[in-house]
Design a protein around this motif. Structure first.
Motif, PDB file in Angstrom:
ATOM      1  N   ALA A 373      -9.411   1.785  -0.404  1.00 15.95           N
ATOM      2  CA  ALA A 373      -8.829   1.270   0.833  1.00 15.95           C
ATOM      3  C   ALA A 373      -7.317   1.461   0.827  1.00 15.95           C
ATOM      4  O   ALA A 373      -6.553   0.521   0.636  1.00 15.95           O
ATOM      5  CB  ALA A 373      -9.175  -0.207   1.008  1.00 15.95           C
ATOM      6  N   PRO A 374      -6.886   2.710   1.034  1.00 20.72           N
ATOM      7  CA  PRO A 374      -5.452   2.995   0.931  1.00 20.72           C
ATOM      8  C   PRO A 374      -4.673   2.353   2.078  1.00 20.72           C
ATOM      9  O   PRO A 374      -5.092   2.413   3.230  1.00 20.72           O
ATOM     10  CB  PRO A 374      -5.385   4.524   1.036  1.00 20.72           C
ATOM     11  CG  PRO A 374      -6.618   4.914   1.776  1.00 20.72           C
ATOM     12  CD  PRO A 374      -7.667   3.907   1.396  1.00 20.72           C
ATOM     13  N   VAL A 375      -3.563   1.726   1.723  1.00 19.61           N
ATOM     14  CA  VAL A 375      -2.698   1.082   2.713  1.00 19.61           C
ATOM     15  C   VAL A 375      -1.251   1.443   2.384  1.00 19.61           C
ATOM     16  O   VAL A 375      -0.832   1.307   1.232  1.00 19.61           O
ATOM     17  CB  VAL A 375      -2.885  -0.454   2.680  1.00 19.61           C
ATOM     18  CG1 VAL A 375      -1.807  -1.145   3.491  1.00 19.61           C
ATOM     19  CG2 VAL A 375      -4.258  -0.845   3.197  1.00 19.61           C
ATOM     20  N   PRO A 376      -0.484   1.903   3.365  1.00 17.13           N
ATOM     21  CA  PRO A 376       0.931   2.147   3.114  1.00 17.13           C
ATOM     22  C   PRO A 376       1.635   0.835   2.756  1.00 17.13           C
ATOM     23  O   PRO A 376       1.306  -0.214   3.308  1.00 17.13           O
ATOM     24  CB  PRO A 376       1.462   2.669   4.461  1.00 17.13           C
ATOM     25  CG  PRO A 376       0.265   2.960   5.298  1.00 17.13           C
ATOM     26  CD  PRO A 376      -0.886   2.211   4.741  1.00 17.13           C
ATOM     27  N   VAL A 377       2.588   0.919   1.818  1.00 11.70           N
ATOM     28  CA  VAL A 377       3.325  -0.262   1.378  1.00 11.70           C
ATOM     29  C   VAL A 377       4.818   0.042   1.451  1.00 11.70           C
ATOM     30  O   VAL A 377       5.274   1.064   0.931  1.00 11.70           O
ATOM     31  CB  VAL A 377       2.943  -0.661  -0.067  1.00 11.70           C
ATOM     32  CG1 VAL A 377       3.728  -1.895  -0.509  1.00 11.70           C
ATOM     33  CG2 VAL A 377       1.440  -0.924  -0.174  1.00 11.70           C
ATOM     34  N   VAL A 378       5.559  -0.843   2.118  1.00  7.08           N
ATOM     35  CA  VAL A 378       7.012  -0.690   2.219  1.00  7.08           C
ATOM     36  C   VAL A 378       7.670  -1.997   1.794  1.00  7.08           C
ATOM     37  O   VAL A 378       7.052  -3.054   1.868  1.00  7.08           O
ATOM     38  CB  VAL A 378       7.457  -0.335   3.658  1.00  7.08           C
ATOM     39  CG1 VAL A 378       6.948   1.043   4.055  1.00  7.08           C
ATOM     40  CG2 VAL A 378       6.978  -1.376   4.653  1.00  7.08           C
ATOM     41  N   ALA A 379       8.934  -1.909   1.361  1.00  7.95           N
ATOM     42  CA  ALA A 379       9.626  -3.118   0.906  1.00  7.95           C
ATOM     43  C   ALA A 379      11.108  -3.039   1.248  1.00  7.95           C
ATOM     44  O   ALA A 379      11.748  -2.016   0.987  1.00  7.95           O
ATOM     45  CB  ALA A 379       9.450  -3.288  -0.603  1.00  7.95           C
ATOM     46  N   ILE A 396       5.021   3.464  11.049  1.00 10.92           N
ATOM     47  CA  ILE A 396       3.898   3.998  10.273  1.00 10.92           C
ATOM     48  C   ILE A 396       2.569   3.499  10.849  1.00 10.92           C
ATOM     49  O   ILE A 396       1.633   4.269  11.052  1.00 10.92           O
ATOM     50  CB  ILE A 396       4.046   3.589   8.785  1.00 10.92           C
ATOM     51  CG1 ILE A 396       5.275   4.279   8.178  1.00 10.92           C
ATOM     52  CG2 ILE A 396       2.792   3.937   8.009  1.00 10.92           C
ATOM     53  CD1 ILE A 396       5.636   3.778   6.785  1.00 10.92           C
ATOM     54  N   ALA A 397       2.500   2.196  11.140  1.00 14.13           N
ATOM     55  CA  ALA A 397       1.243   1.623  11.642  1.00 14.13           C
ATOM     56  C   ALA A 397       0.833   2.269  12.962  1.00 14.13           C
ATOM     57  O   ALA A 397      -0.330   2.616  13.157  1.00 14.13           O
ATOM     58  CB  ALA A 397       1.399   0.108  11.816  1.00 14.13           C
ATOM     59  N   LEU A 398       1.810   2.434  13.842  1.00 16.78           N
ATOM     60  CA  LEU A 398       1.487   2.941  15.184  1.00 16.78           C
ATOM     61  C   LEU A 398       1.214   4.442  15.168  1.00 16.78           C
ATOM     62  O   LEU A 398       0.332   4.933  15.868  1.00 16.78           O
ATOM     63  CB  LEU A 398       2.640   2.623  16.149  1.00 16.78           C
ATOM     64  CG  LEU A 398       2.868   1.128  16.418  1.00 16.78           C
ATOM     65  CD1 LEU A 398       4.183   0.904  17.156  1.00 16.78           C
ATOM     66  CD2 LEU A 398       1.711   0.521  17.184  1.00 16.78           C
ATOM     67  N   THR A 399       1.964   5.173  14.358  1.00 11.76           N
ATOM     68  CA  THR A 399       1.789   6.619  14.320  1.00 11.76           C
ATOM     69  C   THR A 399       0.486   7.009  13.642  1.00 11.76           C
ATOM     70  O   THR A 399      -0.202   7.929  14.078  1.00 11.76           O
ATOM     71  CB  THR A 399       2.957   7.287  13.556  1.00 11.76           C
ATOM     72  OG1 THR A 399       4.187   6.827  14.119  1.00 11.76           O
ATOM     73  CG2 THR A 399       2.891   8.801  13.648  1.00 11.76           C
ATOM     74  N   PRO A 403      -3.286  -0.223   8.876  1.00  7.49           N
ATOM     75  CA  PRO A 403      -2.551  -1.413   8.449  1.00  7.49           C
ATOM     76  C   PRO A 403      -1.427  -1.008   7.504  1.00  7.49           C
ATOM     77  O   PRO A 403      -1.579  -0.035   6.751  1.00  7.49           O
ATOM     78  CB  PRO A 403      -3.607  -2.255   7.728  1.00  7.49           C
ATOM     79  CG  PRO A 403      -4.651  -1.287   7.294  1.00  7.49           C
ATOM     80  CD  PRO A 403      -4.645  -0.180   8.314  1.00  7.49           C
ATOM     81  N   VAL A 404      -0.316  -1.710   7.565  1.00  2.00           N
ATOM     82  CA  VAL A 404       0.816  -1.458   6.671  1.00  2.00           C
ATOM     83  C   VAL A 404       1.194  -2.767   6.009  1.00  2.00           C
ATOM     84  O   VAL A 404       1.273  -3.798   6.671  1.00  2.00           O
ATOM     85  CB  VAL A 404       2.033  -0.918   7.456  1.00  2.00           C
ATOM     86  CG1 VAL A 404       3.240  -0.757   6.535  1.00  2.00           C
ATOM     87  CG2 VAL A 404       1.699   0.409   8.128  1.00  2.00           C
ATOM     88  N   LEU A 405       1.411  -2.722   4.702  1.00  2.00           N
ATOM     89  CA  LEU A 405       1.841  -3.915   3.989  1.00  2.00           C
ATOM     90  C   LEU A 405       3.340  -3.887   3.762  1.00  2.00           C
ATOM     91  O   LEU A 405       3.871  -2.915   3.218  1.00  2.00           O
ATOM     92  CB  LEU A 405       1.121  -3.993   2.641  1.00  2.00           C
ATOM     93  CG  LEU A 405       0.053  -5.088   2.623  1.00  2.00           C
ATOM     94  CD1 LEU A 405      -1.028  -4.775   1.636  1.00  2.00           C
ATOM     95  CD2 LEU A 405       0.693  -6.431   2.334  1.00  2.00           C
ATOM     96  N   LEU A 406       4.005  -4.939   4.180  1.00  2.00           N
ATOM     97  CA  LEU A 406       5.446  -5.053   4.003  1.00  2.00           C
ATOM     98  C   LEU A 406       5.694  -6.149   2.970  1.00  2.00           C
ATOM     99  O   LEU A 406       5.327  -7.304   3.186  1.00  2.00           O
ATOM    100  CB  LEU A 406       6.110  -5.400   5.346  1.00  2.00           C
ATOM    101  CG  LEU A 406       7.627  -5.277   5.439  1.00  2.00           C
ATOM    102  CD1 LEU A 406       8.063  -5.203   6.902  1.00  2.00           C
ATOM    103  CD2 LEU A 406       8.350  -6.434   4.767  1.00  2.00           C
TER     104      LEU A 406
END
Lengths: 624, 360
Positions: A373-379, A396-399, A403-406
């Motif tokens: 379940a790959p999810v982009p992660v930003v910090a 990222i989420a919209l493009t 789901p994106v994890l911040l």
């Protein structure tokens, strides 16, 4: 440029000062610190803050467990951390003194409220005799001020209750410090009258206490010296002071505006993320809907439901809440809907340290779901950076319809610093196009047909005629989105979802390597950016060649990450966990990474981290 | 019927765009193969829903079915509307976000006794107390079907299942009583095989503004076969099945031979012939006490079972109030993003000169 020079004194210039206010958790230390911060900001100083308070709202009075403190570092140049050790410690009671005096360097200024040094309060924290009466405070410049009684005496003419009068003593302390550092006073007085607009008598009591503290400094010979910290000349722009939670909330609002979508927040109260909910609930005029859910799962569920309906869906939480949301994040992965999941990390595991900071949710964010379940992660790297990262997370989420994890953290959330305010037009265009017409043969709608470039699927919102379709958590057939248990289809879909996240466009990792030949790279993520920057400065000042880099994108990693890692003989990763990024990098690239970790609930200090990094740079210097 | 029901000025579908013309059940039938077991009560409910949806005269694309996990939660796949088959127990939460952000949709939740009352119990009661505009179809077969036959939170005490070989010691929920306790503004009950009664309750629920819960007794022929047979066999049903209609005396059986009467704070059943006409309870869907007493009349042994609309009252809905707050704030017209971002005390730096608010 306005500088307030106190008549009759010759201010001494300082390039930077660290002040720590410490008192009981009911003494208003956070508010006092916030206010001094606002004055420093309005004055044009660069600044960084570190609030540090217990999880209990009102821990037992006068105990060590109940000590709350606020540290502020302000300067005439750009600074990166809230400071390691205070130059000035304000201790409102014996507990605050005992808990904090160990951090005060010799020669430091100590201001204590002597009224609170009663035998009872001293006994509560194990002082057999008052430290004010023995030699233990000799290394410091001690100012003994009867703050409580001076405040109540000054407020007596107002006729307010003794309790309300005593509670104003924090404003006395603020007034005294404002005098010592030549801070303008109008802002605080205006702010007090706004804050207590409904109770004018309390507003006036606080204003009077503030003025009394200021006048006390002016007229008492003990405080003969005042200090001046000039405004910092930062890059051109308009600045304001901002906390991480506020910047993050503003970033979400700005992102929704740039996307042309309503913002929907589904959230359950949790420390230290609740202030994002509070902030957004006051911004309804920007088309923001906030939903305080019955639990963490309902918070993300509602956000996902709103996203399905075409809103920018957001849920905010801290570590324990992220654990509860895992299954719903998986559903967002499967349904490929845009969703922002904000985790303001705190000390863990379990309930852990609710009010203290940590970075130990990284691996949970990257991997913490069933299945692939790959999810982009930003910090974000700092309070102000939380704005930009929120906007980027929305991009990222919209493009990519994901789901994106911040990953923020407690230090970013509650800390504050100057922020160069962007112009709305300079923010990225996040315009989204909903699917409007069938995209398949024979006028069929294929909800899982993909954009060849981004691999994103169409976002077809209910209400669109001709695009009726069903989505869900069961494995989807490629393109049609029908339920499919076909082995080859599952293989393809798992790899497609991974490829979509792997292909997210993120900028290359920038390396700061002034000499271009540093043997050591210090790599960080999240709020360690400040301490790493400050520590690296110290090492360079000491003559060492050392490079630094910061990862804003943890998933996917910037395309040049491996090349950067391989171009340094030694890579050191300082983290507030037991080495999670180091583990990730080693697993991913099979490169050796040195891990420097701290899990004390507090950020690295600049000197502390410089000392930890020194062996790496000296060893390399010798062998180089 | 002239009783004032106190119905809301706004109906449940009033913000949903109307259909262009007449619709048929076929319009609501998707191309997906239905994969329930032969004889499953879900087929009957599906047929009833496909035929009742056109009677609402709303646009098909503005209809959304959200479900959780379980046999009944496959429901959305078989309707040609928008749909989301979500995760176990969470459908009411997802539907809440959708309903709050999209007033132009008619939102249905399809759930089962395990999905709604065990893993999703919290979301169900909170959706009901908030009174979010959605219609919840709770399929109650008193068993876990998809996991192959464990007892559920509506299974009767003593039930022998795969996970209770010595009989269940777990006391069941009554979904109607639970919904009433949660403050639901619409609570109804119907039988899967009773097309007419089911359609009538579903239509009233869909037109209700607020959360409407409809419990549907439904047979699982594989793991709990015949569980409602006592309510289906005419001889047994005669003395058990009670159908209530607002404003009408509650009598049942052939020629109304049985009547519901008050007994203290509770209700009881007596032969109509032995009861004075004024002592026969008249159903009032706005009477909370009566609704709860009717719910209690339905025992886990199904000695009696009450069907129809047990409760329907008007109360403001969460989603209407939430949208009104946002709308009012938006219309205030001071959504200046630049002003928000700059705050009250900004300062500027230009060519090395710092200009602060204090200086201006």
């Amino acid at each position: 440029m306005a500088t307030t020079v106190n008549p009759g004194t010759a201010p001494q210039r300082r390039d930077r000062v660290v002040i720590r206010f410490a008192g009981d958790s009911g003494d208003g230390m956070q508010l006092t610190g916030d206010r001094f911060t606002a004055e420093a900001a309005a004055f044009g100083n660069d600044l960084a803050t570190l609030p540090n308070f217990p999880a209990e709202i009102r821990a037992p009075h006068g105990t060590l467990a109940g000590v709350s403190s606020f540290q502020l570092h302000f300067a005439d140049h750009d600074i990166l951390t809230p400071g390691d050790r205070p130059d000035v410690l304000v201790a409102m009671n014996p507990a605050a003194l005992k808990a904090n005096v160990g951090d005060l360097p010799a020669g430091g200024v100590l201001i204590v409220d002597t009224d609170e040094f009663t035998p009872r309060n001293l006994a509560k924290v194990g002082y057999a005799t008052s430290p004010l009466d023995d030699a233990s405070l000799e290394p410091f410049t001690v100012h003994e001020v009867a703050m409580t009684s001076l405040t109540t005496a000054a407020l007596e003419p107002l006729g307010i209750g003794k309790k309300d009068a005593e509670r104003s003593k924090n404003m006395f302390a603020l007034g005294l410090l404002a005098w010592m550092y030549g801070r303008p006073t109008e802002g605080t007085e205006r702010w007090l009258r706004d804050r207590f607009a409904r109770r004018p008598e309390i507003a006036e009591a606080n204003v009077l206490a503030f003025r009394t503290g200021h006048a006390y400094g002016e007229t008492t010979e003990a405080f003969a010296v005042t200090f001046e910290v000039a405004p910092a000349v930062l890059p051109d722009g308009t600045y304001r002071q901002v906390s991480g939670n506020t910047a993050l909330a503003y970033g979400l609002v700005a992102a929704a505006r740039r996307a042309g979508l309503p913002l929907f927040l589904g959230s359950y109260p949790i420390t230290p993320a609740s202030d994002i909910l509070h902030e957004l609930s006051r911004l309804k005029r920007f088309g923001v809907t906030t939903f305080q859910a019955e639990d963490e799962i309902a918070g993300i569920g509602a956000a996902l439901g709103a996203a399905y309906g075409g809103a920018l869906g957001v849920t905010t939480t801290s570590g324990p809440g992220l654990s509860l949301k895992s299954e719903a994040v998986g559903l967002a992965v499967m349904t490929e809907l845009p969703l922002l999941v904000v985790d303001v990390q705190r000390g863990g595991p379990s309930t852990g340290l609710p009010t203290k900071t940590e970075q130990a949710d990284l691996l949970q964010a990257v991997f913490g779901r069933n299945g692939e379940a790959p999810v982009p992660v930003v910090a974000p790297s700092s309070p102000a950076d939380a704005f930009d990262v929120a906007v980027d997370a929305a991009r990222i989420a919209l493009t990519y319809r994901t789901p994106v994890l911040l990953l923020s953290d407690g230090a970013i959330a509650n800390g504050s610093e100057p922020w160069r305010v962007p112009e709305e037009d300079d923010l990225p265009d996040l315009t989204v196009e909903f699917a409007a017409a069938p995209n398949g043969p024979d006028g069929r709608f294929l909800p899982y047909a993909r954009d060849p470039e981004t691999l994103a699927r169409p976002w077809a919102v209910p209400g669109t005629p001709g695009l009726e379709h069903r989505i869900g958590g069961l494995e989807k057939a490629d393109e049609t989105g029908d339920i499919s248990y076909e082995p080859a289809n599952h293989e393809r879909m798992v790899r497609l979802r991974q490829a979509k996240v792997d292909g997210i466009a993120v900028p290359d990792l920038e390396v700061d390597d002034p000499t271009g030949d540093a043997p050591v790279l210090v790599l960080g993520w999240g709020s360690t950016a400040g301490p790493i920057g400050a520590a690296v400065r110290r090492l360079r000042t000491a003559g060492h060649r050392v490079a630094r880099a910061h990862l804003r994108h943890l998933v996917p990693l910037p395309g040049n990450t491996e090349a950067v890692l391989r171009s340094y003989r030694t890579v050191v990763v300082p983290e507030m966990n037991l080495g999670q990024l180091a583990f990730l990098l080693q697993g991913r690239f099979a490169v050796p990474v040195e891990s420097e970790t701290k899990v004390a609930g507090l950020p690295f200090g600049a000197a502390e981290l410089a000392a930890r990094l020194t062996p790496y740079v000296t060893k390399e210097q010798v062998t180089a | 019927m002239t009783t004032d029901l106190g119905m809301p000025a706004l109906g449940g579908l009033d913000l949903v765009p109307a259909a262009d013309g007449p619709q048929k059940a076929k319009d609501y039938t998707s191309d997906q193969e239905v994969r329930w077991c032969p004889g499953c009560g879900d087929y009957a409910v599906l047929a009833a829903v496909r035929s009742f949806l056109p009677t609402l005269s709303i646009r098909r694309e503005n209809t959304v079915f959200v479900s959780g996990i379980g046999c009944s939660s496959r429901f959305p796949y078989y309707l040609d509307t928008y749909g989301m088959h979500s995760i176990h127990g969470r459908a009411p939460a997802i539907a809440t976000g959708l309903a709050v952000s999209r007033p132009d949709l008619s939102v249905f939740v399809v759930t089962g006794d395990g999905d709604a009352l065990s893993i999703g119990g919290n979301h169900l009661i909170h959706a009901l107390r908030r009174n979010v505009n959605m219609t919840i179809l709770l399929f109650n077969n008193r068993i876990y079907g998809l996991t192959k036959g464990q007892y559920s939170p509506t299974s009767e005490v003593g039930k022998v299942t795969k996970s209770t070989p010595l009989g269940s010691v777990d006391h069941p929920f009554d979904p109607v009583a639970l919904a009433l306790g949660a403050g639901a503004t619409f609570v109804g009950r119907a039988m899967d095989s009773d097309r007419k009664g089911l359609s009538a309750v579903l239509e009233a629920a869909a037109r209700h503004r607020g959360s409407a819960l409809v419990e549907i007794y439904q047979d699982c022929p594989i793991f709990n076969d015949g569980s409602f047979d006592v309510l289906r066999r005419p001889d047994d049903a005669e003395s058990r099945v009670i159908t209530v209609r607002h404003g009408e005396p509650v009598t049942f059986g052939t020629d109304g031979r049985w009547a519901v009467v008050r007994r203290g704070f509770d209700l009881d059943v007596a032969p109509t012939a032995e009861v004075a006409p004024e002592d026969v309870v008249v159903h009032d869907a706005t009477d909370a006490g009566l609704a709860y007493a009717l719910a209690r009349l339905t025992g886990q042994d199904l000695g009696h079972a009450v069907f129809g609309v047990l409760r329907q009252v008007q109360r403001s809905t969460y989603d209407d109030l939430s949208r009104a707050q946002v709308q009012q704030a938006v219309e205030s017209g001071d959504a200046d993003l630049g002003a928000l971002l700059h705050g009250s005390d900004p300062w500027t730096v230009r060519d090395g000169v710092v200009t602060t608010a204090a200086a201006r």
